[in-house]
Enzyme design. Structure first.
Site, PDB file in Angstrom:
ATOM      1  CG  HIS A  44      -2.018   1.187   1.082  1.00 31.66           C
ATOM      2  ND1 HIS A  44      -3.238   0.625   0.305  1.00 31.66           N
ATOM      3  CD2 HIS A  44      -2.200   2.154   1.699  1.00 31.66           C
ATOM      4  CE1 HIS A  44      -4.068   1.749   0.405  1.00 31.66           C
ATOM      5  NE2 HIS A  44      -3.560   2.715   1.445  1.00 31.66           N
ATOM      6  CG  HIS A  90     -10.330   3.412   3.448  1.00 33.89           C
ATOM      7  ND1 HIS A  90     -10.654   3.470   4.708  1.00 33.89           N
ATOM      8  CD2 HIS A  90      -9.022   3.389   3.598  1.00 33.89           C
ATOM      9  CE1 HIS A  90      -9.912   3.898   5.668  1.00 33.89           C
ATOM     10  NE2 HIS A  90      -8.787   3.808   4.997  1.00 33.89           N
TER      11      HIS A  90
END
Length: 726
Positions: A44, A90
């Site tokens: 990420h 998300h």
């Protein structure tokens, strides 16, 4: 604490990566240092599997002020005005805890925008759920929509556009992508690059808690049957505090106090401090005992890895500390000097004057692992579908199945939960091809849209990557905007799988080709890998968020028909491509075959001429032809306009279903006043644009010559049927 193989694995690191850490430090790391490496080396934050491919994307253009590499991208729209925008995912947090996962996704992307000095003016989203019949889908849908609306509405930013899609590929891994758009003066853009030695490093915003610890690492791993146990890694948001933080930061940005500023997003204090120091080729020293904490006995490990929301890190000019502190205290926010910049090129972590961690900055940032993973190229599927062998249907019944399906039904149940008009600059809200936001107190406006087409990308990633850029381009053109730039959120499965990595690499190649040809650069974005559960990966789902400019906004253009007896023109050739179409999926449950061909020359030429016609005020309404084909496009133009159509049967194409449901690209439907038709035809012919006059608008009925006739009311009821009953 001895670092065991289990501890290494729990931090998301490979054994080879741990050995590399030992070489860098020339010793074993302590648990705090291991946590910092884990945060910065996960997928990420480091983009270790995607970086070599992302470098291929076109990121420059005369309109680009800042491309990828900052908190958000920045483009020039003239008159000293700049637009700042980015999209982020998300996904994992929203599956585990849908309300807070979606809410904090909105909060995080807003901070990415206002940390650049921009006031946010619009929010968009792209949300994907599993099959509507899956036992988790309804609660996940309710939670995510409530979270997006709750955060955006409370902070006072309009949520103006988006998409809500359903497919069984997302049953165990939903996608929640949030996009934010802000407006700034191009002479007052703020960056995250640290400068100067012994400059104050200031923590501002909310206090640090234990929520979100290892959130970035969790987002860089596949789910399994124990995913519910990961709820502690989901952050908790407070939009009211974020509003205070927004106003305090923008107030401080009015003068020359700030050297650099960075949102504490994924990996929290770790990533924000490392990124600032790395970009400035400096070191940074933090005194962790000074970090404002809302929970007792928090350890340095917890402070560095917490992803508590509504926090920023700022580096200030000398002597500006008291001035800045007054502003943040006025807004009732924490303001603490927790460190300083150094010339050591290290991240130095102190706790009550004792060094508890020391790591070279470059090892965490620029020298993080980069993998050139093996991947497989995918050929265009060759299995042709003979529609003559399918069970017979008719145009009316086939259309009804599409319009009443979850993916094509009226989604006002979703959009009605979002405040779309707050701030009073929304000129056109969701429901058309793109939303339009007026630049405050000016005649000009921007158009914004988000798009995805996972089925095309699964079938043939290269074509799918091109197609979704082109669809986004058409959506902006259709409201009269000149497309300027995109942001992308690239949602894929496990990159360690050669097939998945191939999907990613080829989608990137397709996006690259389309963006280069259309002169539509990528200025920001996000990669979300490991979207899957128990080795079952989602379809490749790149989401494109586009921004276009309307130089002078008079009356917003949308896709609702405006007048009776207008002439309807179809721009672009219809070949009748039905593979991967809604027609086959909704009527026959067939999801096979190749996506439609993407001709970039036609896309560019058709789009430019349509925009020219719009700018000459020759177009009453416009809509691009995409999912569901021509008949679905015409239905959407009819449903909310109280005007129907009478469409002639095609004389050349051999099959009505191919003509009306084919998903060929580069096409638009335009409504033209009869008095302007001669001039319109002349412009189209001079531009060498293929077009057809296919019918005209009329009262009350949606009609296709000799084939079907439905009342507008019936169309409306069919289109509202599914959501009203779900």
């Amino acid at each position: 604490m001895k670092i065991s193989d289990t501890i290494i694995e729990n931090h998301g690191l490979k054994k080879e990566e741990y050995k590399n850490i030992q070489k860098i430090l020339k010793r074993d790391p302590n648990i705090l240092e291991l946590g910092v490496f884990s945060a910065m080396w996960n997928e990420h934050c480091s983009y270790k599997s995607s970086r070599i491919h992302l470098k291929k994307l076109p990121t420059k253009g005369k309109q680009v002020i800042q491309g990828p590499g900052e908190n958000a991208g920045v483009i020039d729209i003239g008159d000293d005005d700049a637009i700042v925008f980015k999209i982020e995912s998300h996904n994992h947090p929203s599956y585990i805890e849908p309300y807070q996962g979606a809410a904090t996704g909105v909060g995080g992307i807003l901070r990415d925008v206002f940390t650049m000095g921009a006031r946010p003016i619009a929010l968009l989203n792209s949300i994907h759920f599993g099959s509507p019949t899956h036992p988790k889908t309804k609660s996940l849908l309710n939670g995510v929509v409530s979270g997006i609306g709750g955060y955006g509405n409370c902070i006072g930013i309009p949520t103006v556009a988006g998409e809500t899609k359903f497919n069984s590929t997302y049953n165990e891994n939903i996608l929640v992508n949030a996009m934010a758009v802000g407006h700034a003066k191009k002479t007052k853009i703020f960056y995250s690059k640290a400068k100067g030695i012994n400059k104050s490093v200031v923590y501002v915003g909310s206090k640090t808690g234990r929520d979100g610890i290892h959130g970035a690492s969790m987002a860089s791993a596949e789910f399994d049957e124990n995913s519910e146990e990961k709820k502690p890694t989901v952050q908790v948001g407070d939009p009211f505090t974020e509003k205070l933080l927004l106003e305090a930061c923008l107030e401080l940005m009015k003068d020359e106090s700030i050297i650099s500023i960075q949102d504490m997003g994924a990996a929290g204090l770790t990533s924000s401090s490392v990124e600032m120091a790395s970009k400035g080729s400096l070191g940074i020293e933090l005194e962790l005992d000074k970090v404002p904490c809302r929970e007792e006995n928090m350890t340095p490990y917890e402070m560095m890895l917490s992803e508590s929301q509504e926090r920023m890190l700022i580096i200030l000019e000398d002597g500006k500390e008291n001035h800045a502190k007054k502003i943040f205290k006025k807004w009732d926010l924490d303001f603490v000097v927790i460190g300083k910049t150094t010339n050591t090129n290290n991240l130095t972590l102190k706790y009550y004057n004792k060094i508890v961690g020391e790591i070279p900055i470059n090892a965490l940032a620029s020298n993080a692992p980069v993998y050139d993973r093996k991947w497989i190229k995918k050929k265009i599927p060759q299995n042709k579908i003979d529609i003559k062998k399918l069970k017979k249907t008719n145009l009316k019944e086939a259309l009804k199945k599409i319009l009443s399906s979850p993916n094509h039904s009226n989604k006002s149940w979703v959009t009605d939960q979002y405040d779309q008009m707050v701030m009073c600059d929304t000129a056109q809200k969701s429901g058309s091809d793109a939303a339009i936001i007026r630049i405050h107190n000016k005649d000009k406006a921007i158009a914004v849209s988000v798009d995805s087409s996972a089925n095309y990308c699964k079938s043939h990633p290269l074509t799918g990557g091109k197609q979704i850029v082109c669809e986004n381009w058409r959506n902006l053109i259709s409201v009269g905007a000149k497309p300027l730039a995109i942001t992308n959120c690239l949602n894929f499965g496990n990159p360690e799988n050669k097939e998945i990595m191939g999907e990613f690499a080829e989608c990137i190649e397709g996006i690259k080709e389309a963006c280069e040809f259309l002169e539509y650069p990528v200025v920001s974005g996000n990669v979300s890998f490991y979207n899957g559960t128990n080795k079952k990966n989602i379809y490749p789902t790149p989401v494109i968020g586009g921004v276009g400019l309307i130089n002078k906004l008079e009356k917003p253009l949308n896709h609702n028909f405006k007048r009776e007896k207008s002439i309807i023109i179809l721009i672009g050739k219809t070949f009748g491509h039905l593979e991967q179409s809604c027609f086959l999926k909704e009527n026959y449950s067939i999801s096979e075959g190749s996506p439609p061909e993407v001709n970039l020359l036609n896309e560019k030429n058709n789009g430019k001429i349509v925009l020219k016609l719009i700018n000459k005020n020759f177009v009453l309404s416009a809509h691009d032809v995409s999912s569901g084909g021509l008949i679905t496009t015409l239905s959407e133009m009819t449903i909310n306009s109280n005007l129907g159509v009478k469409i002639e049967k095609p004389r050349k194409l051999r099959n009505l279903f191919e003509y009306f449901f084919g998903e060929d690209q580069s096409r638009y439907v335009l409504e033209i006043d009869p008095k302007n038709i001669i001039q319109v035809e002349e412009i189209l012919k001079n531009g060498n644009i293929y077009f057809e006059k296919i019918g005209f608008t009329q009262k009350n009925f949606f009609e296709i010559e000799d084939e079907m006739k439905m009342s507008i009311n019936e169309l409306f009821e069919i289109n509202n049927e599914w959501y009203n009953s779900y």
